[in-house]
Design a protein around this motif. Structure first.
Motif, PDB file in Angstrom:
ATOM      1  N   GLY A  14       0.730  -1.451   0.073  1.00  0.00           N
ATOM      2  CA  GLY A  14       0.038  -0.092   0.331  1.00  0.00           C
ATOM      3  C   GLY A  14       1.094   1.522  -0.341  1.00  0.00           C
ATOM      4  N   CYS A  15       2.039   1.076   0.739  1.00  0.00           N
ATOM      5  CA  CYS A  15       2.620   2.601   0.951  1.00  0.00           C
ATOM      6  C   CYS A  15       3.277   2.879  -1.236  1.00  0.00           C
ATOM      7  CB  CYS A  15       3.840   2.206   1.901  1.00  0.00           C
ATOM      8  SG  CYS A  15       5.542   1.180   1.397  1.00  0.00           S
ATOM      9  N   CYS A  16       3.999   1.532  -1.355  1.00  0.00           N
ATOM     10  CA  CYS A  16       4.140   1.845  -3.021  1.00  0.00           C
ATOM     11  C   CYS A  16       2.617   3.290  -3.482  1.00  0.00           C
ATOM     12  CB  CYS A  16       4.281   0.600  -3.075  1.00  0.00           C
ATOM     13  SG  CYS A  16       5.864   0.015  -2.931  1.00  0.00           S
ATOM     14  N   THR A  17       1.582   2.870  -3.677  1.00  0.00           N
ATOM     15  CA  THR A  17       0.323   3.100  -4.001  1.00  0.00           C
ATOM     16  C   THR A  17       0.787   5.026  -3.185  1.00  0.00           C
ATOM     17  OG1 THR A  17      -0.637   1.274  -4.728  1.00  0.00           O
ATOM     18  CG2 THR A  17      -1.979   3.542  -4.204  1.00  0.00           C
ATOM     19  N   GLY A  18       0.767   4.869  -2.040  1.00  0.00           N
ATOM     20  CA  GLY A  18       1.098   5.953  -1.794  1.00  0.00           C
ATOM     21  C   GLY A  18       2.095   7.078  -2.121  1.00  0.00           C
ATOM     22  N   TRP A  19       2.923   6.516  -2.901  1.00  0.00           N
ATOM     23  CA  TRP A  19       4.688   6.947  -3.423  1.00  0.00           C
ATOM     24  C   TRP A  19       3.883   7.537  -4.613  1.00  0.00           C
ATOM     25  CZ3 TRP A  19       8.103   5.600  -7.045  1.00  0.00           C
ATOM     26  CH2 TRP A  19       9.361   6.711  -7.263  1.00  0.00           C
ATOM     27  N   ALA A  20       3.237   6.274  -5.330  1.00  0.00           N
ATOM     28  CA  ALA A  20       2.898   6.733  -7.178  1.00  0.00           C
ATOM     29  C   ALA A  20       2.073   7.822  -7.038  1.00  0.00           C
ATOM     30  CB  ALA A  20       1.763   5.383  -7.126  1.00  0.00           C
ATOM     31  N   ASP A  21       1.158   7.972  -5.915  1.00  0.00           N
ATOM     32  CA  ASP A  21      -0.101   9.693  -5.800  1.00  0.00           C
ATOM     33  C   ASP A  21       0.784  10.827  -5.746  1.00  0.00           C
ATOM     34  OD1 ASP A  21      -1.778   6.973  -6.181  1.00  0.00           O
ATOM     35  OD2 ASP A  21      -2.742   7.614  -4.129  1.00  0.00           O
ATOM     36  N   HIS A  22       1.747  10.450  -4.594  1.00  0.00           N
ATOM     37  CA  HIS A  22       2.397  11.703  -4.084  1.00  0.00           C
ATOM     38  C   HIS A  22       3.732  12.446  -5.949  1.00  0.00           C
ATOM     39  CE1 HIS A  22       6.142  13.976  -1.933  1.00  0.00           C
ATOM     40  NE2 HIS A  22       6.982  13.365  -2.946  1.00  0.00           N
ATOM     41  N   LEU A  23       3.796  11.092  -6.690  1.00  0.00           N
ATOM     42  CA  LEU A  23       4.130  11.639  -7.701  1.00  0.00           C
ATOM     43  C   LEU A  23       3.480  12.613  -8.797  1.00  0.00           C
ATOM     44  CD1 LEU A  23       7.001   8.736  -8.761  1.00  0.00           C
ATOM     45  CD2 LEU A  23       7.358  10.789  -7.634  1.00  0.00           C
ATOM     46  N   LYS A  24       2.363  11.689  -9.120  1.00  0.00           N
ATOM     47  CA  LYS A  24       1.569  11.809  -9.863  1.00  0.00           C
ATOM     48  C   LYS A  24       0.575  13.484  -9.351  1.00  0.00           C
ATOM     49  CE  LYS A  24      -0.435   7.394 -10.212  1.00  0.00           C
ATOM     50  NZ  LYS A  24      -1.908   6.306 -10.036  1.00  0.00           N
ATOM     51  N   GLU A  25       0.856  13.789  -7.725  1.00  0.00           N
ATOM     52  CA  GLU A  25       0.571  15.269  -7.429  1.00  0.00           C
ATOM     53  C   GLU A  25       1.625  16.214  -8.320  1.00  0.00           C
ATOM     54  OE1 GLU A  25      -0.341  14.606  -3.245  1.00  0.00           O
ATOM     55  OE2 GLU A  25      -2.041  13.762  -3.598  1.00  0.00           O
ATOM     56  N   ALA A  26       2.753  15.461  -7.933  1.00  0.00           N
ATOM     57  CA  ALA A  26       4.269  16.889  -8.616  1.00  0.00           C
ATOM     58  C   ALA A  26       4.215  16.415  -9.821  1.00  0.00           C
ATOM     59  CB  ALA A  26       5.024  15.646  -7.681  1.00  0.00           C
ATOM     60  N   GLY A  27       2.830  15.903 -10.597  1.00  0.00           N
ATOM     61  CA  GLY A  27       3.438  15.910 -12.400  1.00  0.00           C
ATOM     62  C   GLY A  27       3.695  14.849 -12.555  1.00  0.00           C
ATOM     63  N   PHE A  28       4.134  13.965 -12.538  1.00  0.00           N
ATOM     64  CA  PHE A  28       4.935  12.809 -13.022  1.00  0.00           C
ATOM     65  C   PHE A  28       3.607  11.787 -13.728  1.00  0.00           C
ATOM     66  CE2 PHE A  28       7.761  14.103 -10.104  1.00  0.00           C
ATOM     67  CZ  PHE A  28       9.277  13.958 -11.042  1.00  0.00           C
ATOM     68  N   GLU A  29       3.881  10.997 -15.070  1.00  0.00           N
ATOM     69  CA  GLU A  29       2.934  10.005 -15.244  1.00  0.00           C
ATOM     70  C   GLU A  29       4.297   9.037 -14.725  1.00  0.00           C
ATOM     71  OE1 GLU A  29       2.193   8.031 -18.872  1.00  0.00           O
ATOM     72  OE2 GLU A  29       2.214  10.069 -19.272  1.00  0.00           O
ATOM     73  N   VAL A  30       2.498   8.513 -13.475  1.00  0.00           N
ATOM     74  CA  VAL A  30       3.080   6.979 -13.088  1.00  0.00           C
ATOM     75  C   VAL A  30       2.762   5.774 -13.534  1.00  0.00           C
ATOM     76  CG1 VAL A  30       3.490   5.887 -10.919  1.00  0.00           C
ATOM     77  CG2 VAL A  30       3.907   8.281 -11.132  1.00  0.00           C
ATOM     78  N   ARG A  31       3.414   5.004 -14.652  1.00  0.00           N
ATOM     79  CA  ARG A  31       2.935   3.600 -14.594  1.00  0.00           C
ATOM     80  C   ARG A  31       3.326   2.349 -13.398  1.00  0.00           C
ATOM     81  NH1 ARG A  31       5.407   4.453 -20.429  1.00  0.00           N
ATOM     82  NH2 ARG A  31       4.116   6.661 -20.964  1.00  0.00           N
ATOM     83  N   GLN A  32       2.016   1.688 -12.719  1.00  0.00           N
ATOM     84  CA  GLN A  32       2.548   1.377 -11.767  1.00  0.00           C
ATOM     85  C   GLN A  32       3.024  -0.992 -12.595  1.00  0.00           C
ATOM     86  OE1 GLN A  32       0.257   3.707  -9.123  1.00  0.00           O
ATOM     87  NE2 GLN A  32       1.286   1.947  -7.402  1.00  0.00           N
TER      88      GLN A  32
END
Length: 164
Positions: free
Chosen positions: A51-69
């Motif tokens: 679950g913490c990995c998804t939290g980190w991905a959300d943090h990156l998305k909020e900072a303008g990154f496109e995240v492909r999990q």
């Protein structure tokens, strides 16, 4: 004759609508302050149950990154393939613009890395420190973001986060 007139009016209205829609799209694409490009793409590898990995991905998305999990049960192979030693390891491994990002690295540090483009393999936050992005538990650990090189695996400090 009335049917022919109606068809002409309908076609004319459709063409005008299409032209106006295209003009609006062009305006939005060129207007100052708008962007047609997504942020840098982050390819993130994680255990399916984390679950913490998804939290980190959300943090990156909020900072303008496109995240492909990408979910995999074989994180060890992903880490080995990208030069992440056990001392540098955390829970997830990501790739962005040729760099390896290991663990809960703040988005601001990744932006800085991509701006400065140092000759390093990437960034890591070893372990899983509380208070790092994705690890918001209410507790705050001090931690450092480290860099490393392939030829010299001695990590160097890229940035530090301390809490009172």
């Amino acid at each position: 004759m009335k049917t022919l007139m109606a068809n002409r009016k309908t076609k004319k209205a459709a063409a005008l609508s299409l032209l106006m829609g295209g003009g609006l799209a062009l305006y939005l694409a060129l207007a100052p302050g708008t962007s047609t490009q997504a942020g840098p793409v982050v390819e993130m590898y994680q255990d399916p149950n984390c679950g913490c990995c998804t939290g980190w991905a959300d943090h990156l998305k909020e900072a303008g990154f496109e995240v492909r999990q990408h979910k995999t049960r074989d994180m060890r192979s992903v880490k080995m393939e990208h030069g992440v030693t056990p001392e540098l390891s955390s829970c997830h491994t990501a790739l962005v613009e040729g760099y390896v990002i290991e663990g809960h690295v703040p988005a601001a540090d990744i932006h800085r890395l991509l701006e400065e483009k140092p000759d390093v393999v990437g960034l890591t936050v070893p372990g899983m420190p509380h208070g790092s992005p994705g690890m918001e538990t209410g507790r705050y650990d001090d931690y450092a973001v480290l860099t490393w090189r392939h030829e010299d695996r001695t990590p160097a400090i890229f940035s530090e986060y301390t809490h009172d």
